[in-house]
Design a protein around this motif. Structure first.
Motif, PDB file in Angstrom:
ATOM      1  N   ASP A  53       0.843  -1.155  -0.186  1.00  0.00           N
ATOM      2  CA  ASP A  53       0.063  -0.078  -0.074  1.00  0.00           C
ATOM      3  C   ASP A  53       0.868   1.154   0.041  1.00  0.00           C
ATOM      4  O   ASP A  53       1.621   1.626   1.053  1.00  0.00           O
ATOM      5  CB  ASP A  53      -0.936  -0.063   1.263  1.00  0.00           C
ATOM      6  CG  ASP A  53      -2.040   1.227   1.225  1.00  0.00           C
ATOM      7  OD1 ASP A  53      -1.780   2.133   0.664  1.00  0.00           O
ATOM      8  OD2 ASP A  53      -3.036   0.986   1.762  1.00  0.00           O
ATOM      9  N   LEU A  54       1.130   1.744  -1.241  1.00  0.00           N
ATOM     10  CA  LEU A  54       1.870   2.981  -1.310  1.00  0.00           C
ATOM     11  C   LEU A  54       1.599   4.137  -0.351  1.00  0.00           C
ATOM     12  O   LEU A  54       2.465   4.930   0.118  1.00  0.00           O
ATOM     13  CB  LEU A  54       1.947   3.451  -2.831  1.00  0.00           C
ATOM     14  CG  LEU A  54       2.333   2.472  -3.841  1.00  0.00           C
ATOM     15  CD1 LEU A  54       2.389   3.695  -5.244  1.00  0.00           C
ATOM     16  CD2 LEU A  54       3.769   2.212  -3.543  1.00  0.00           C
ATOM     17  N   ARG A  55       0.380   4.232   0.114  1.00  0.00           N
ATOM     18  CA  ARG A  55       0.013   5.230   1.110  1.00  0.00           C
ATOM     19  C   ARG A  55       0.646   4.865   2.586  1.00  0.00           C
ATOM     20  O   ARG A  55       1.184   5.848   3.159  1.00  0.00           O
ATOM     21  CB  ARG A  55      -1.722   5.292   1.362  1.00  0.00           C
ATOM     22  CG  ARG A  55      -2.225   5.718   0.040  1.00  0.00           C
ATOM     23  CD  ARG A  55      -3.603   5.615   0.007  1.00  0.00           C
ATOM     24  NE  ARG A  55      -4.039   4.240   0.211  1.00  0.00           N
ATOM     25  CZ  ARG A  55      -5.191   3.511   0.455  1.00  0.00           C
ATOM     26  NH1 ARG A  55      -6.408   4.347   0.233  1.00  0.00           N
ATOM     27  NH2 ARG A  55      -5.384   2.254   0.561  1.00  0.00           N
ATOM     28  N   LYS A  56       0.658   3.813   3.210  1.00  0.00           N
ATOM     29  CA  LYS A  56       1.255   3.270   4.149  1.00  0.00           C
ATOM     30  C   LYS A  56       2.834   3.483   4.067  1.00  0.00           C
ATOM     31  O   LYS A  56       3.294   4.118   5.078  1.00  0.00           O
ATOM     32  CB  LYS A  56       0.875   1.755   4.430  1.00  0.00           C
ATOM     33  CG  LYS A  56      -0.760   1.725   4.786  1.00  0.00           C
ATOM     34  CD  LYS A  56      -0.980   0.536   5.289  1.00  0.00           C
ATOM     35  CE  LYS A  56      -2.496   0.162   5.509  1.00  0.00           C
ATOM     36  NZ  LYS A  56      -2.751  -1.236   5.625  1.00  0.00           N
ATOM     37  N   ASP A  57       3.208   3.029   2.994  1.00  0.00           N
ATOM     38  CA  ASP A  57       4.550   2.938   2.837  1.00  0.00           C
ATOM     39  C   ASP A  57       5.220   4.510   2.890  1.00  0.00           C
ATOM     40  O   ASP A  57       6.215   4.926   3.441  1.00  0.00           O
ATOM     41  CB  ASP A  57       5.265   2.482   1.417  1.00  0.00           C
ATOM     42  CG  ASP A  57       5.094   0.916   1.508  1.00  0.00           C
ATOM     43  OD1 ASP A  57       5.038   0.311   2.730  1.00  0.00           O
ATOM     44  OD2 ASP A  57       4.646   0.011   0.255  1.00  0.00           O
ATOM     45  N   PHE A  58       4.539   5.370   2.090  1.00  0.00           N
ATOM     46  CA  PHE A  58       4.908   6.886   2.292  1.00  0.00           C
ATOM     47  C   PHE A  58       4.569   7.375   3.546  1.00  0.00           C
ATOM     48  O   PHE A  58       5.804   7.974   3.781  1.00  0.00           O
ATOM     49  CB  PHE A  58       3.917   7.690   1.143  1.00  0.00           C
ATOM     50  CG  PHE A  58       4.156   9.170   1.196  1.00  0.00           C
ATOM     51  CD1 PHE A  58       4.978   9.483   0.242  1.00  0.00           C
ATOM     52  CD2 PHE A  58       3.488   9.845   1.841  1.00  0.00           C
ATOM     53  CE1 PHE A  58       5.538  10.814   0.338  1.00  0.00           C
ATOM     54  CE2 PHE A  58       3.464  11.239   1.610  1.00  0.00           C
ATOM     55  CZ  PHE A  58       4.619  11.881   0.956  1.00  0.00           C
ATOM     56  N   ALA A  59       3.758   7.195   4.187  1.00  0.00           N
ATOM     57  CA  ALA A  59       3.450   7.716   5.610  1.00  0.00           C
ATOM     58  C   ALA A  59       4.685   7.125   6.531  1.00  0.00           C
ATOM     59  O   ALA A  59       5.121   8.039   7.245  1.00  0.00           O
ATOM     60  CB  ALA A  59       1.936   7.356   5.933  1.00  0.00           C
ATOM     61  N   ALA A  60       4.866   5.836   6.405  1.00  0.00           N
ATOM     62  CA  ALA A  60       6.148   5.312   7.491  1.00  0.00           C
ATOM     63  C   ALA A  60       7.338   6.191   7.059  1.00  0.00           C
ATOM     64  O   ALA A  60       7.985   6.657   8.004  1.00  0.00           O
ATOM     65  CB  ALA A  60       6.102   3.967   7.335  1.00  0.00           C
ATOM     66  N   VAL A  61       7.676   6.345   5.761  1.00  0.00           N
ATOM     67  CA  VAL A  61       8.958   6.939   5.282  1.00  0.00           C
ATOM     68  C   VAL A  61       8.838   8.468   5.858  1.00  0.00           C
ATOM     69  O   VAL A  61       9.907   8.904   6.523  1.00  0.00           O
ATOM     70  CB  VAL A  61       9.213   6.768   3.938  1.00  0.00           C
ATOM     71  CG1 VAL A  61      10.313   7.995   3.358  1.00  0.00           C
ATOM     72  CG2 VAL A  61       9.395   5.629   3.477  1.00  0.00           C
ATOM     73  N   ILE A  62       7.959   9.147   5.620  1.00  0.00           N
ATOM     74  CA  ILE A  62       7.733  10.559   6.126  1.00  0.00           C
ATOM     75  C   ILE A  62       7.809  10.462   7.639  1.00  0.00           C
ATOM     76  O   ILE A  62       8.359  11.502   8.063  1.00  0.00           O
ATOM     77  CB  ILE A  62       6.347  11.377   5.723  1.00  0.00           C
ATOM     78  CG1 ILE A  62       6.524  11.149   4.008  1.00  0.00           C
ATOM     79  CG2 ILE A  62       6.166  12.721   6.221  1.00  0.00           C
ATOM     80  CD1 ILE A  62       7.743  11.865   3.318  1.00  0.00           C
ATOM     81  N   ALA A  63       7.015   9.899   8.277  1.00  0.00           N
ATOM     82  CA  ALA A  63       7.230   9.687   9.804  1.00  0.00           C
ATOM     83  C   ALA A  63       8.605   9.662  10.511  1.00  0.00           C
ATOM     84  O   ALA A  63       9.018  10.232  11.380  1.00  0.00           O
ATOM     85  CB  ALA A  63       6.269   8.792  10.420  1.00  0.00           C
ATOM     86  N   ALA A  64       9.351   8.960   9.602  1.00  0.00           N
ATOM     87  CA  ALA A  64      10.976   8.706   9.987  1.00  0.00           C
ATOM     88  C   ALA A  64      11.766   9.903   9.388  1.00  0.00           C
ATOM     89  O   ALA A  64      13.025   9.747   9.513  1.00  0.00           O
ATOM     90  CB  ALA A  64      11.284   7.501   9.262  1.00  0.00           C
ATOM     91  N   ASN A  65      11.169  10.751   9.040  1.00  0.00           N
ATOM     92  CA  ASN A  65      11.469  12.205   8.620  1.00  0.00           C
ATOM     93  C   ASN A  65      12.793  11.824   7.434  1.00  0.00           C
ATOM     94  O   ASN A  65      13.806  12.224   7.210  1.00  0.00           O
ATOM     95  CB  ASN A  65      12.465  12.866   9.691  1.00  0.00           C
ATOM     96  CG  ASN A  65      12.830  14.262   9.202  1.00  0.00           C
ATOM     97  OD1 ASN A  65      12.195  14.738   8.328  1.00  0.00           O
ATOM     98  ND2 ASN A  65      13.875  14.788   9.638  1.00  0.00           N
ATOM     99  N   LYS A  66      12.180  10.971   6.387  1.00  0.00           N
ATOM    100  CA  LYS A  66      12.988  10.612   5.344  1.00  0.00           C
ATOM    101  C   LYS A  66      12.381  10.973   3.915  1.00  0.00           C
ATOM    102  O   LYS A  66      11.004  11.395   4.119  1.00  0.00           O
ATOM    103  CB  LYS A  66      13.466   9.127   5.031  1.00  0.00           C
ATOM    104  CG  LYS A  66      14.349   8.744   6.203  1.00  0.00           C
ATOM    105  CD  LYS A  66      14.619   7.265   6.332  1.00  0.00           C
ATOM    106  CE  LYS A  66      15.615   6.851   7.633  1.00  0.00           C
ATOM    107  NZ  LYS A  66      15.753   5.418   7.174  1.00  0.00           N
ATOM    108  N   SER A  67      12.872  11.060   2.777  1.00  0.00           N
ATOM    109  CA  SER A  67      12.140  11.104   1.391  1.00  0.00           C
ATOM    110  C   SER A  67      11.710   9.878   0.760  1.00  0.00           C
ATOM    111  O   SER A  67      12.741   8.814   0.971  1.00  0.00           O
ATOM    112  CB  SER A  67      12.988  11.914   0.684  1.00  0.00           C
ATOM    113  OG  SER A  67      13.271  13.166   0.957  1.00  0.00           O
ATOM    114  N   PHE A  68      10.579   9.804   0.288  1.00  0.00           N
ATOM    115  CA  PHE A  68      10.149   8.777  -0.314  1.00  0.00           C
ATOM    116  C   PHE A  68      10.507   8.572  -1.793  1.00  0.00           C
ATOM    117  O   PHE A  68      10.567   9.396  -2.473  1.00  0.00           O
ATOM    118  CB  PHE A  68       8.702   8.712  -0.238  1.00  0.00           C
ATOM    119  CG  PHE A  68       7.869   7.342  -0.764  1.00  0.00           C
ATOM    120  CD1 PHE A  68       8.110   6.204  -0.063  1.00  0.00           C
ATOM    121  CD2 PHE A  68       7.337   7.125  -1.959  1.00  0.00           C
ATOM    122  CE1 PHE A  68       7.366   5.007  -0.335  1.00  0.00           C
ATOM    123  CE2 PHE A  68       6.496   6.325  -2.146  1.00  0.00           C
ATOM    124  CZ  PHE A  68       6.692   4.913  -1.594  1.00  0.00           C
TER     125      PHE A  68
END
Length: 188
Positions: free
Chosen positions: A53-68
Motif C-alpha cells: 500500500d503506497l500510502r502506508k509506505d509513504f506515511a512510514a517514510v515521512i514519519a521517519a523524516n526521510k524522503s520517499f
C-alpha cells in the motif's frame, strides 16, 4: 634468480592481529555484495519491506523524516545491476541513502498488487504503466508530506555514482527547503 618454489602463506598471530586492526580501523568493510532475489532483482538489506500500500509506505517514510523513493527495476537489466554493484556498493552512497531515504523497489514486470496513492489496486506492471515508466532503472522522488497527496518531485534513470550522490544530496536539500528540485532539473 629466485628459486622456483610455490608461494606459501603462514598464518601467524601477527597476521591475525594486523588483519583485525585493519578491519577495526575501517580500512576494509565487510559488506556482502548485493544478491539476486527470486524475482531476478538485486536486493539491498536496507530497502523498504513493502506493505503493498503506497500510502502506508509513504506515511512510514515521512514519519521517519526521510524522503520517499520508488525505484523501478527489471530482471536482467544491466543498468539496474550497475546501480547496485557500483552505486549502492559505495559506502558513502549506501549510508546516505539509508539515512535520508526510503527506497521502495518495484519490478516493472512484476505481478504483485499494490494500492496506489489514490486507492486504486493494481499489479506492479500496470502501476508502472500508470506512472509512465518506460525504462529501468527509473527512480522517482516524491515530495515530503504537507501536500494534499504525495507529489512526484522528479525522476532519474541510471547515473554514475558521483552524480547519483549529488542528486540524492539535492533531494535532501529540497526536503529541508533549501532548493527546488524542479528548478534544478530545468536548469540542466
Amino acid at each position: 634468480m629466485l628459486p622456483n618454489r610455490p608461494l606459501s602463506f603462514r598464518l601467524t598471530r601477527r597476521t591475525v592481529l594486523c588483519s583485525g586492526a585493519l578491519f577495526a580501523a575501517g580500512l576494509f568493510r565487510a559488506e556482502a555484495a548485493p544478491q539476486l532475489g527470486s524475482d531476478g532483482l538485486y536486493e539491498e538489506p536496507w530497502l523498504l519491506k513493502p506493505t503493498f500500500d503506497l500510502r502506508k509506505d509513504f506515511a512510514a517514510v515521512i514519519a521517519a523524516n526521510k524522503s520517499f523513493v520508488l525505484m523501478w527495476e527489471l530482471r536482467g537489466c544491466s543498468w539496474c545491476r550497475l546501480l547496485h554493484t557500483a552505486n549502492f556498493a559505495r559506502p558513502d552512497i549506501a549510508d546516505f541513502a539509508k539515512e535520508n531515504f526510503g527506497f521502495l523497489q518495484l519490478n516493472l514486470r512484476g505481478s504483485g498488487s499494490y494500492v496506489d496513492f489514490d486507492g486504486e489496486k493494481l499489479p506492479e506492471e500496470l502501476l508502472g504503466l500508470k506512472y509512465e515508466v518506460a525504462s529501468t532503472p527509473t527512480i522517482q522522488f516524491f515530495a515530503p508530506a504537507g501536500r494534499a497527496a504525495p507529489q512526484e518531485l522528479g525522476r532519474i534513470s541510471y547515473r554514475n555514482p558521483d552524480e547519483f550522490l549529488r542528486i540524492l544530496r539535492l533531494i535532501r536539500a529540497e526536503r529541508n527547503g533549501e532548493i527546488q528540485f524542479d528548478q534544478w532539473e530545468r536548469s540542466r
